[in-house]
Design a protein around this motif. Structure first.
Motif, PDB file in Angstrom:
ATOM      1  N   SER A  85      25.141  19.306  41.597  1.00 53.55           N
ATOM      2  CA  SER A  85      24.995  18.257  40.588  1.00 53.55           C
ATOM      3  C   SER A  85      25.503  16.940  41.143  1.00 53.55           C
ATOM      4  O   SER A  85      26.530  16.879  41.813  1.00 53.55           O
ATOM      5  CB  SER A  85      25.784  18.617  39.323  1.00 53.55           C
ATOM      6  N   GLY A  86      24.782  15.888  40.836  1.00 61.47           N
ATOM      7  CA  GLY A  86      25.169  14.540  41.238  1.00 61.47           C
ATOM      8  C   GLY A  86      24.451  13.547  40.354  1.00 61.47           C
ATOM      9  O   GLY A  86      23.737  13.913  39.433  1.00 61.47           O
ATOM     10  N   LEU A 107      28.204  23.010  42.490  1.00 58.64           N
ATOM     11  CA  LEU A 107      29.075  22.118  43.234  1.00 58.64           C
ATOM     12  C   LEU A 107      28.733  20.685  42.866  1.00 58.64           C
ATOM     13  O   LEU A 107      27.558  20.302  42.854  1.00 58.64           O
ATOM     14  CB  LEU A 107      28.913  22.339  44.742  1.00 58.64           C
ATOM     15  N   GLU A 108      29.758  19.916  42.548  1.00 58.14           N
ATOM     16  CA  GLU A 108      29.560  18.524  42.156  1.00 58.14           C
ATOM     17  C   GLU A 108      29.889  17.606  43.322  1.00 58.14           C
ATOM     18  O   GLU A 108      30.727  17.925  44.153  1.00 58.14           O
ATOM     19  CB  GLU A 108      30.475  18.185  40.980  1.00 58.14           C
ATOM     20  N   GLY A 109      29.233  16.473  43.337  1.00 59.84           N
ATOM     21  CA  GLY A 109      29.483  15.501  44.389  1.00 59.84           C
ATOM     22  C   GLY A 109      29.402  14.093  43.853  1.00 59.84           C
ATOM     23  O   GLY A 109      29.046  13.861  42.693  1.00 59.84           O
ATOM     24  N   PHE A 110      29.768  13.168  44.721  1.00 63.01           N
ATOM     25  CA  PHE A 110      29.730  11.749  44.389  1.00 63.01           C
ATOM     26  C   PHE A 110      29.240  11.002  45.606  1.00 63.01           C
ATOM     27  O   PHE A 110      29.602  11.312  46.742  1.00 63.01           O
ATOM     28  CB  PHE A 110      31.130  11.254  44.016  1.00 63.01           C
ATOM     29  N   ALA A 119      29.550  10.904  49.565  1.00 63.53           N
ATOM     30  CA  ALA A 119      30.898  10.496  49.978  1.00 63.53           C
ATOM     31  C   ALA A 119      31.884  11.643  49.766  1.00 63.53           C
ATOM     32  O   ALA A 119      32.749  11.890  50.598  1.00 63.53           O
ATOM     33  CB  ALA A 119      31.354   9.262  49.203  1.00 63.53           C
ATOM     34  N   THR A 120      31.750  12.343  48.645  1.00 64.91           N
ATOM     35  CA  THR A 120      32.636  13.465  48.344  1.00 64.91           C
ATOM     36  C   THR A 120      31.806  14.628  47.806  1.00 64.91           C
ATOM     37  O   THR A 120      30.701  14.431  47.292  1.00 64.91           O
ATOM     38  CB  THR A 120      33.694  13.088  47.280  1.00 64.91           C
ATOM     39  N   PRO A 136      36.561  14.339  50.098  1.00 66.82           N
ATOM     40  CA  PRO A 136      35.710  13.544  50.992  1.00 66.82           C
ATOM     41  C   PRO A 136      35.018  14.438  52.028  1.00 66.82           C
ATOM     42  O   PRO A 136      35.576  15.443  52.469  1.00 66.82           O
ATOM     43  CB  PRO A 136      36.695  12.605  51.688  1.00 66.82           C
ATOM     44  N   ILE A 137      33.799  14.067  52.399  1.00 65.90           N
ATOM     45  CA  ILE A 137      33.107  14.793  53.456  1.00 65.90           C
ATOM     46  C   ILE A 137      33.741  14.406  54.789  1.00 65.90           C
ATOM     47  O   ILE A 137      34.514  13.435  54.871  1.00 65.90           O
ATOM     48  CB  ILE A 137      31.583  14.524  53.442  1.00 65.90           C
TER      49      ILE A 137
END
Length: 169
Positions: A85-86, A107-110, A119-120, A136-137
């Protein structure tokens, strides 16, 4: 096998889905536009293993009237391995309901277009905190800053700032 229902002119659909699937030698099932009924049918017909979407897509699937009558949700759940999800904050209640219904983790990201696009992310090997944007990646630093560009301590609200190899010049 990745279901791609996000627009490919946007970095989430193009980079996170299409480019990543090509890189790993996966298969893509493409929908012209997202429709929860068509998405479930494609998941069922093509044994989709990965679904990426914005929260409204997950909500649409969960709230589709008659889904259990028209689709084999058990078959979909047997094949589906991962949700991503993003694009907006995922309500924790929606995340938990989808995970329970389909037996899959989300899994959530930003990210931003300017961060190519991630970014994360909630990495598989790290403890997940539903409702968060993850860690953070690799190669990226993230901080929360105040209006005077001073880093804030944990738990304080501020602006997310990102530095790394993936940030556009």
């Amino acid at each position: 096998v990745q279901l791609i229902a996000l627009p490919l002119f946007h970095t989430f659909g193009q980079t996170v889905q299409m480019n990543a699937t090509i890189l790993c030698g996966g298969s893509m099932v493409l929908l012209v536009r997202f429709d929860p009924d068509a998405a479930l049918q494609a998941m069922q017909d093509h044994a989709v293993t990965i679904f990426c979407g914005v929260p409204t897509m997950y909500i649409g699937i969960l709230n589709l009237p008659g889904a259990e009558d028209r689709h084999d949700l058990g078959r979909i759940a047997r094949h589906l391995r991962l949700g991503v999800s993003g694009g907006a904050a995922m309500p924790v209640a929606v995340l938990r309901q989808f995970e329970e219904k389909f037996g899959v983790i989300i899994l959530e990201g930003f990210g931003l277009s300017e961060t190519s696009p991630v970014a994360t992310f909630n990495h598989m090997e790290c403890e997940r905190l539903p409702g968060s944007i993850g860690q953070p990646i690799i190669g990226v630093e993230v901080a929360i800053m105040d209006e005077a560009d001073q880093q804030l301590p944990a738990g304080k609200d501020g602006e997310i700032v990102v530095r790394g190899h993936n940030v556009m010049k």
